[in-house]
Design an enzyme around this catalytic site. Structure first.
Site, PDB file in Angstrom:
ATOM      1  CB  THR A   5     -14.264  93.306  47.996  1.00  0.00           C
ATOM      2  OG1 THR A   5     -13.733  91.582  47.665  1.00  0.00           O
ATOM      3  CG2 THR A   5     -14.112  94.026  46.827  1.00  0.00           C
ATOM      4  CG  ASP A  45     -16.103  89.712  42.098  1.00  0.00           C
ATOM      5  OD1 ASP A  45     -15.172  89.462  42.766  1.00  0.00           O
ATOM      6  OD2 ASP A  45     -17.072  90.243  42.327  1.00  0.00           O
ATOM      7  N   GLY A  67     -17.954  89.815  47.899  1.00  0.00           N
ATOM      8  CA  GLY A  67     -18.252  88.410  48.299  1.00  0.00           C
ATOM      9  C   GLY A  67     -17.773  87.654  47.339  1.00  0.00           C
ATOM     10  N   GLY A  93     -16.464  85.960  44.539  1.00  0.00           N
ATOM     11  CA  GLY A  93     -16.279  86.728  43.198  1.00  0.00           C
ATOM     12  C   GLY A  93     -16.553  85.784  41.918  1.00  0.00           C
TER      13      GLY A  93
HETATM   14  N1  GLY Z   1     -15.004  89.725  45.508  1.00  0.00           N
HETATM   15  C1  GLY Z   1     -13.724  89.385  45.635  1.00  0.00           C
HETATM   16  C2  GLY Z   1     -13.317  87.987  45.325  1.00  0.00           C
HETATM   17  O1  GLY Z   1     -13.942  86.881  45.206  1.00  0.00           O
HETATM   18  O2  GLY Z   1     -12.115  88.234  44.905  1.00  0.00           O
END
Ligand code: GLY
Length: 373
Positions: free
Chosen positions: A221, A252, A273, A275
């Protein structure tokens, strides 16, 4: 059961949450240095920070600056965790999540599971600017983007399509879904003969990449936070989410308070990381509130990481299945990046005025990550 003593909290930050709060509250950051132009991001955002810094120096708004920076990464086909070229869901369709927060006006916007748009952060900003809603999802988000003139495009690249085909061909879950709950950390030196035969025209390096991604789904991300010398702060987070996810899975990144939170009085925070683990602790909001109550950015991200670890009773075996990273930028320009495992992604990007950004080390919570395969 894995021996308890293996779970070693790095010595550099052995402070408990309450001790950190007590210690930090004696030094309120309100008395600290004046704000300055500064941009931080996840390690994949060197170029994003540099672009955002250019714009801050030219007097642009902090949100315009960080979104323009992140757009470069969203449009980069080589970054397979964000925007165009991001790895798809289990059906081979790229679904993107993004959100923005604008400190000065205390507004925010978000899109979840949007398909066909290369720059979801721009659509999140449009949601903020042009509607009274905060979040649009799926088909509605795409129709909204198209109504504002955005073109629906195929977001798969040759590389991401290949990785998906390799995953489908050989590695998907028996249930037909990706119910992945953590990286396998598996590695093979060479693709199998069967895989080689299935993709005869693909060169060895590309097939090796695809196989690695197929075996080790990612949740990469970009999060980017920007502060200007006037003391205004904004942030953005954008992702293609978990590779091979069940269609409709939302991580997230588009969730205000998890993937991103900005408070003009305190500072901003974001995450990359795994989420699901971040959503469980509302990480970005937690970090900003920690800073509000006197923690330094470093202490604030470490506290968030401790909350993640606590959700697994600090059990290193279960924690070894994933990694997660937090970023924090306080209104006085102090900042930090933090990561769960010292063996994982340990760097984050910073630009405080130079033409090129630099990478700095994250603080880390845990050492000795157990192998998961
Ligand atoms: N942090 C990105 C996801 O888990 O979608």
């Amino acid at each position: 059961m894995y021996p308890r003593e293996i779970l070693m909290v790095s010595r550099q930050h052995g402070l408990s949450t309450s001790a950190a709060l007590a210690a930090a509250s004696a030094v309120p950051f309100a008395n600290a240095a004046a704000p300055r132009n500064i941009v931080i991001s996840s390690a994949n955002g060197l170029i994003a920070c540099a672009r955002a810094m250019q714009m801050l120096k030219a007097g642009h708004d902090t949100l315009d600056a960080v979104v323009a920076g992140v757009n470069l990464v969203e449009l980069d086909p080589e970054d397979d965790s964000v925007g165009y070229g991001g790895l798809p869901n289990e059906e081979g369709v790229v679904e993107l999540d993004a959100c923005v927060m604008h400190g000065p006006t205390r507004r925010c916007g978000s899109v979840a599971s949007i398909r066909g748009i290369k720059t979801p952060s721009k659509i999140a900003k449009l949601v903020m600017e042009q509607t009274h809603h905060v979040m649009l999802a799926g088909e509605g988000a795409l129709r909204f983007a198209k109504a504002w003139g955005y073109k629906e495009e195929d977001l798969l690249t040759e590389k991401s399509r290949l990785a998906w085909l390799v995953w489908k061909q050989s590695l998907r879950d028996k249930s037909g879904h990706n119910n992945w709950t953590g990286g396998t950390g598996a590695s093979v030196k060479k693709p199998s003969v069967a895989l080689r035969e299935a993709f005869p025209d693909v060169d060895e390096a590309m097939l090796g990449y695809a196989l690695d991604r197929a075996m080790n789904p990612i949740t990469g991300t970009i999060n980017c936070l920007g502060l200007n010398a006037k003391g205004e702060i904004s942030g953005v987070t954008s992702t293609s989410g978990l590779s091979w996810k069940i269609p409709g899975r939302v991580g997230d990144s588009p969730i205000i308070g998890a993937g991103l939170f900005v408070d003009q009085e305190v500072g901003g925070a974001g995450s990359t990381g795994r989420g699901e683990e971040n959503i469980r602790i509302a990480g970005a909001h937690t970090i900003v509130e920690n800073m509000r109550h006197g923690m330094t950015p470093k202490e604030a991200v470490l506290d968030a990481l401790k909350r993640v670890a606590r959700n697994y009773d600090n059990d290193p075996v279960r924690l070894a299945a994933f990694d997660i990273h937090f970023y924090a930028l306080r209104m006085d320009g102090e900042y930090a990046g933090g990561t769960l495992w010292s063996s994982g992604k340990k760097l984050f990007a910073v630009n405080d005025g130079a033409p090129q950004s630099r990478l700095e080390p994250c603080v880390t919570l845990l050492d000795n990550r157990p192998k998961t395969n």
